[in-house]
Design a protein around this motif. Structure first.
Motif, PDB file in Angstrom:
ATOM      1  N   ILE A   1      27.961  16.775 -35.503  1.00  0.00           N
ATOM      2  CA  ILE A   1      26.837  16.179 -36.242  1.00  0.00           C
ATOM      3  C   ILE A   1      26.046  15.264 -35.301  1.00  0.00           C
ATOM      4  O   ILE A   1      24.814  15.194 -35.370  1.00  0.00           O
ATOM      5  CB  ILE A   1      27.330  15.368 -37.470  1.00  0.00           C
ATOM      6  N   GLN A   2      26.760  14.583 -34.392  1.00  0.00           N
ATOM      7  CA  GLN A   2      26.081  13.722 -33.403  1.00  0.00           C
ATOM      8  C   GLN A   2      25.029  14.534 -32.660  1.00  0.00           C
ATOM      9  O   GLN A   2      23.888  14.099 -32.494  1.00  0.00           O
ATOM     10  CB  GLN A   2      27.077  13.199 -32.367  1.00  0.00           C
ATOM     11  N   ALA A   3      25.426  15.744 -32.210  1.00  0.00           N
ATOM     12  CA  ALA A   3      24.506  16.582 -31.429  1.00  0.00           C
ATOM     13  C   ALA A   3      23.274  16.928 -32.264  1.00  0.00           C
ATOM     14  O   ALA A   3      22.142  16.899 -31.767  1.00  0.00           O
ATOM     15  CB  ALA A   3      25.223  17.848 -30.973  1.00  0.00           C
ATOM     16  N   GLN A   4      23.482  17.215 -33.557  1.00  0.00           N
ATOM     17  CA  GLN A   4      22.341  17.567 -34.423  1.00  0.00           C
ATOM     18  C   GLN A   4      21.374  16.380 -34.550  1.00  0.00           C
ATOM     19  O   GLN A   4      20.156  16.540 -34.506  1.00  0.00           O
ATOM     20  CB  GLN A   4      22.833  17.939 -35.821  1.00  0.00           C
ATOM     21  N   ILE A   5      21.945  15.188 -34.718  1.00  0.00           N
ATOM     22  CA  ILE A   5      21.083  14.006 -34.908  1.00  0.00           C
ATOM     23  C   ILE A   5      20.344  13.676 -33.602  1.00  0.00           C
ATOM     24  O   ILE A   5      19.157  13.336 -33.613  1.00  0.00           O
ATOM     25  CB  ILE A   5      21.923  12.799 -35.400  1.00  0.00           C
ATOM     26  N   ILE A   6      21.044  13.821 -32.467  1.00  0.00           N
ATOM     27  CA  ILE A   6      20.377  13.563 -31.180  1.00  0.00           C
ATOM     28  C   ILE A   6      19.231  14.561 -30.985  1.00  0.00           C
ATOM     29  O   ILE A   6      18.142  14.199 -30.530  1.00  0.00           O
ATOM     30  CB  ILE A   6      21.399  13.606 -30.034  1.00  0.00           C
ATOM     31  N   ASN A   7      19.470  15.818 -31.346  1.00  0.00           N
ATOM     32  CA  ASN A   7      18.396  16.818 -31.240  1.00  0.00           C
ATOM     33  C   ASN A   7      17.225  16.468 -32.150  1.00  0.00           C
ATOM     34  O   ASN A   7      16.063  16.667 -31.794  1.00  0.00           O
ATOM     35  CB  ASN A   7      18.920  18.214 -31.577  1.00  0.00           C
ATOM     36  N   LEU A   8      17.535  15.911 -33.327  1.00  0.00           N
ATOM     37  CA  LEU A   8      16.463  15.485 -34.240  1.00  0.00           C
ATOM     38  C   LEU A   8      15.646  14.356 -33.609  1.00  0.00           C
ATOM     39  O   LEU A   8      14.405  14.385 -33.640  1.00  0.00           O
ATOM     40  CB  LEU A   8      17.083  15.026 -35.570  1.00  0.00           C
ATOM     41  N   PHE A   9      16.323  13.388 -33.000  1.00  0.00           N
ATOM     42  CA  PHE A   9      15.606  12.303 -32.303  1.00  0.00           C
ATOM     43  C   PHE A   9      14.686  12.886 -31.222  1.00  0.00           C
ATOM     44  O   PHE A   9      13.532  12.498 -31.100  1.00  0.00           O
ATOM     45  CB  PHE A   9      16.603  11.346 -31.640  1.00  0.00           C
ATOM     46  N   LYS A  10      15.244  13.825 -30.440  1.00  0.00           N
ATOM     47  CA  LYS A  10      14.467  14.410 -29.325  1.00  0.00           C
ATOM     48  C   LYS A  10      13.247  15.159 -29.843  1.00  0.00           C
ATOM     49  O   LYS A  10      12.141  15.026 -29.323  1.00  0.00           O
ATOM     50  CB  LYS A  10      15.354  15.419 -28.571  1.00  0.00           C
ATOM     51  N   ARG A  11      13.472  15.979 -30.873  1.00  0.00           N
ATOM     52  CA  ARG A  11      12.379  16.800 -31.412  1.00  0.00           C
ATOM     53  C   ARG A  11      11.255  15.910 -31.940  1.00  0.00           C
ATOM     54  O   ARG A  11      10.076  16.143 -31.663  1.00  0.00           O
ATOM     55  CB  ARG A  11      12.946  17.687 -32.531  1.00  0.00           C
ATOM     56  N   GLN A  12      11.633  14.857 -32.655  1.00  0.00           N
ATOM     57  CA  GLN A  12      10.618  13.963 -33.217  1.00  0.00           C
ATOM     58  C   GLN A  12       9.852  13.247 -32.110  1.00  0.00           C
ATOM     59  O   GLN A  12       8.664  12.994 -32.218  1.00  0.00           O
ATOM     60  CB  GLN A  12      11.270  12.951 -34.169  1.00  0.00           C
ATOM     61  N   GLN A  13      10.573  12.939 -31.021  1.00  0.00           N
ATOM     62  CA  GLN A  13       9.909  12.282 -29.890  1.00  0.00           C
ATOM     63  C   GLN A  13       8.855  13.210 -29.281  1.00  0.00           C
ATOM     64  O   GLN A  13       7.736  12.788 -28.992  1.00  0.00           O
ATOM     65  CB  GLN A  13      10.941  11.894 -28.843  1.00  0.00           C
ATOM     66  N   GLN A  14       9.250  14.494 -29.100  1.00  0.00           N
ATOM     67  CA  GLN A  14       8.302  15.441 -28.516  1.00  0.00           C
ATOM     68  C   GLN A  14       7.083  15.630 -29.416  1.00  0.00           C
ATOM     69  O   GLN A  14       5.955  15.708 -28.954  1.00  0.00           O
ATOM     70  CB  GLN A  14       8.977  16.794 -28.292  1.00  0.00           C
ATOM     71  N   GLN A  15       7.310  15.684 -30.723  1.00  0.00           N
ATOM     72  CA  GLN A  15       6.201  15.950 -31.646  1.00  0.00           C
ATOM     73  C   GLN A  15       5.299  14.742 -31.857  1.00  0.00           C
ATOM     74  O   GLN A  15       4.113  14.865 -32.085  1.00  0.00           O
ATOM     75  CB  GLN A  15       6.764  16.413 -33.000  1.00  0.00           C
ATOM     76  N   ARG A  16       5.876  13.527 -31.820  1.00  0.00           N
ATOM     77  CA  ARG A  16       5.121  12.335 -32.201  1.00  0.00           C
ATOM     78  C   ARG A  16       4.853  11.377 -31.047  1.00  0.00           C
ATOM     79  O   ARG A  16       4.230  10.344 -31.244  1.00  0.00           O
ATOM     80  CB  ARG A  16       5.882  11.560 -33.289  1.00  0.00           C
ATOM     81  N   GLY A  17       5.404  11.672 -29.854  1.00  0.00           N
ATOM     82  CA  GLY A  17       5.206  10.775 -28.719  1.00  0.00           C
ATOM     83  C   GLY A  17       5.873   9.421 -28.919  1.00  0.00           C
ATOM     84  O   GLY A  17       5.406   8.393 -28.422  1.00  0.00           O
ATOM     85  N   LEU A  18       6.965   9.423 -29.692  1.00  0.00           N
ATOM     86  CA  LEU A  18       7.679   8.173 -30.015  1.00  0.00           C
ATOM     87  C   LEU A  18       8.399   7.578 -28.811  1.00  0.00           C
ATOM     88  O   LEU A  18       8.740   8.292 -27.868  1.00  0.00           O
ATOM     89  CB  LEU A  18       8.799   8.512 -30.988  1.00  0.00           C
TER      90      LEU A  18
END
Ligand code: SF4
Length: 321
Positions: free
Chosen positions: A190-207
């Protein structure tokens, strides 16, 4: 190079120790002692250290959940600790905090759709006609089913609750998220899924993220720069590649020696630190790490090592470097 989004300059957070009938201050817990951090737009800074190193207090002081004792916190150039309550309220959506246990920040009697939407309404970022659609959109972006919008927090697993915590932060469209041990309580998969979610949101939103963790193997996958804290002080800061390839501080070397290598046959020599982290009420003199450092010299207990640039923006506080 772009302007910094967040600049933490020589931050100190001390908690007074009160004793006696007169409630006199007899000392201070130096939870954060002279910490500096710079984060630029789109960057992720990882803050690591054992429990009790002061890293969570750094996050809480940045967002003003805790008062600072000294130093400055500049967000987009504005001194956060000098702003009026009205200005802080205006800036709050741009700067969000995610906790280790999102369950504790969710009201068990409020449906998650309402919990996510209330921040939007509260800050005037939506209205009654649109808020539900915005919540559905963010639920989907965070890998949650829109069919669950009317469920209560207890009906979700730990990983799903963390996704709800992330959705609550993201829905306000922040520039910076401070994530305090956001995956520590979760299973590895689950950690890996959440880290991937953080990464994806960063790429999409420039966070940008300030990612706080006790686990170097977690920050390795997400961070551009990493700072290592020990007993309230920063002992080493470098780019991720530099830190993993060439750790300079003995404490960083010890933390890294516990990180598994990607090829199981390869082995690092394990450095096992003796004893627990000392009390921040009465930290050791000189280098705070000298009571546990395998390479400590006489000078280490007498002089505080200077925090200096060892080249290529790689900062370290150790007499041997
Ligand atoms: Fe170890 Fe001395 Fe360096 Fe501190 S200054 S980390 S005690 S070698």
């Amino acid at each position: 190079m772009s302007e910094p989004l967040l600049e933490v300059k020589r931050l100190k957070t001390y908690f007074p120790i009160k004793k006696g009938l007169l409630n006199r201050t007899t000392g201070y817990v130096k939870a954060v002692d002279d910490v500096s951090i710079t984060i630029r737009p789109g960057e992720t800074f990882g803050l690591v250290g054992e429990s009790g190193s002061g890293k969570s207090t750094v996050g809480r002081t940045i967002v003003r959940l805790t008062d600072k004792t000294d130093g400055q916190v500049l967000f987009k150039g504005a001194d956060l600790h000098a702003l009026s309550p009205q200005d802080i309220r205006r800036i709050r959506p741009r700067l969000q905090l995610i906790f280790q246990d999102p369950y504790s920040s969710l009201n068990p009697r409020i449906r998650i759709g309402d919990a996510i939407g209330e921040a939007l309404l509260d800050h005037g970022l939506s209205d009654a006609g649109n808020v539900r659609d915005q919540v559905k959109e963010i639920l989907e972006a965070c890998g949650l089913s829109v069919a669950h919008i009317d469920r209560f927090p207890h009906e979700f697993s730990g990983g799903q609750r963390q996704r709800i915590g992330i959705a609550r932060a993201l829905v306000l469209n922040p520039d910076l998220i401070i994530a305090d041990e956001p995956v520590s309580a979760l299973d590895v998969s689950i950690q890996a899924q959440i880290i991937n979610l953080f990464k994806r949101q960063q790429q999409q939103r420039g966070l940008s993220y300030l990612f706080i963790s006790h686990d170097l193997s977690v920050v390795e996958h997400l961070c551009n720069r990493i700072g290592v804290m020990y007993l309230g002080s920063m002992v080493e800061t470098a780019s991720r590649d530099d830190l993993f390839r060439n750790p300079l501080h003995p404490y960083t070397k010890a933390l890294l020696s516990a990180v598994p290598l990607p090829i199981p046959k390869l082995k690092r020599e394990r450095i096992v630190l003796q004893g627990d982290i000392p009390s921040p009420v009465n930290p050791p003199a000189g280098c705070k790490f000298h009571t546990r450092c395998p390479w400590a010299q006489e000078v280490c207990s007498q002089q505080v090592p200077e925090y200096r640039n060892a080249g290529s923006d790689h900062w370290v506080a150790c007499h041997l470097v």
